[in-house]
Design a protein around this motif. Structure first.
Motif, PDB file in Angstrom:
ATOM      1  N   GLY A   1       0.794  -1.222   0.000  1.00  0.00           N
ATOM      2  CA  GLY A   1       0.000   0.000   0.000  1.00  0.00           C
ATOM      3  C   GLY A   1       0.828   1.274   0.000  1.00  0.00           C
ATOM      4  O   GLY A   1       0.552   2.202  -0.758  1.00  0.00           O
TER       5      GLY A   1
ATOM      6  N   ALA B   1       2.394   1.908  -3.367  1.00  0.00           N
ATOM      7  CA  ALA B   1       1.361   2.287  -4.350  1.00  0.00           C
ATOM      8  C   ALA B   1       0.977   3.755  -4.165  1.00  0.00           C
ATOM      9  O   ALA B   1       0.906   4.511  -5.141  1.00  0.00           O
ATOM     10  CB  ALA B   1       0.140   1.385  -4.211  1.00  0.00           C
TER      11      ALA B   1
ATOM     12  N   GLN C   1      -3.572  -0.262  -5.740  1.00  0.00           N
ATOM     13  CA  GLN C   1      -2.996  -1.222  -4.819  1.00  0.00           C
ATOM     14  C   GLN C   1      -3.782  -2.519  -4.925  1.00  0.00           C
ATOM     15  O   GLN C   1      -5.011  -2.510  -5.010  1.00  0.00           O
ATOM     16  CB  GLN C   1      -3.083  -0.681  -3.396  1.00  0.00           C
ATOM     17  CG  GLN C   1      -2.206  -1.456  -2.414  1.00  0.00           C
ATOM     18  CD  GLN C   1      -2.996  -2.163  -1.358  1.00  0.00           C
ATOM     19  OE1 GLN C   1      -3.940  -1.593  -0.824  1.00  0.00           O
ATOM     20  NE2 GLN C   1      -2.633  -3.398  -1.082  1.00  0.00           N
TER      21      GLN C   1
END
Ligand code: SAH
Length: 235
Positions: A128, A131, A150
């Motif tokens: 995460g 991303a 993500q």
């Protein structure tokens, strides 16, 4: 006041000089690392010349941004060696009208290189934090044709499929079948395949008349393709 304006002039000169330095480092990278190893595709060379790789690495890595190797980008992940980025890009034989899927956004550098050359890029990153950072970075840099989300790239991006080309930039032990399905007729996919903790090989897949042909390319080392967030391993 005079001191302040002199300082501002120095600052501008330093910034200007810094940028020139980076662009000449890129030119040197192209001439010493890419051309001599067989990168000849004009659009690939132009993209490698244009994308500011130093903007994709942590501050402390900037002086090393154009060196001939991979660099750490945080979260245990790496940005690939410039030659590998160029090699994988060249092998996909991209056209400017292509829609491309990348698995393993990492820093967003490879996505930017692709974004420079094709119509649109869709890139998926499982971590995460990476991303989010890559998305923000590419937005600030003006890459409006690069889309990041993500997720687990194993499943591809069904709502945006099919793709003219797919590039996987994490090392897989097996080939994710959903990605093959999401290739267009005439589509190409490049992916490093092999056992974790070992040397993998880049494999080029081509879909023609619904048949898949494969070609084995060069041996490579890549961080592993993972299936669950938080289980990243380094090889
Ligand atoms: N292309 C990147 C470097 C890739 S490093 C760049 O230009 O910077 C490999 C990346 O793949 C890592 O960021 C890793 O978190 C990601 N990754 C690993 N498994 C994944 C999966 N199943 N789906 C999406 N991304 C994955």
């Amino acid at each position: 006041m005079k001191k302040l304006s002199t300082a501002i002039v120095y600052l501008y000169v330093a910034i200007g000089f810094g940028q020139e330095e980076y662009s000449s480092q890129r030119e040197r990278m192209v001439n010493t690392q890419l051309r001599p190893r067989g990168i000849v595709h004009t659009a690939t060379l132009n993209a490698m010349r244009e994308v500011p790789r130093h903007e994709f690495v942590p501050e402390s890595m900037k002086p090393a941004a154009y060196t001939d190797g991979p660099l750490p980008i945080g979260e245990g992940q790496t940005i690939s060696q410039p030659y590998i980025v160029a090699y994988m890009t060249q092998e996909l034989r991209l056209k400017s009208s292509d829609r491309v899927l990348e698995i393993g956004t990492g820093s967003g550098y490879q996505a930017a290189v692709l974004g420079q050359m094709v119509d649109s890029v869709y890139s998926i990153e499982i971590v995460g934090k990476l991303a989010r950072t890559a998305k923000e970075r590419l937005r600030e840099m003006g890459y409006t044709n690069v889309h990041i989300k993500q997720g687990d790239g194993y499943h591809g991006w069904p709502t945006k499929a099919p793709f003219d080309a797919i590039m996987v930039t994490a090392g897989a032990d097996t080939v994710p079948q959903p990605l093959i399905h999401q290739l267009k007729e005439g589509g190409r996919m490049i992916i490093p395949v092999g056992p974790h903790y070992g040397v993998r090989r880049l494999i080029l897949f081509k879909k023609k008349k619904n048949k898949i042909s494969t070609r084995q390319l060069i041996p490579v080392r890549f961080v592993p393709f993972t299936r669950k967030k938080g289980k990243q391993r380094q090889n």
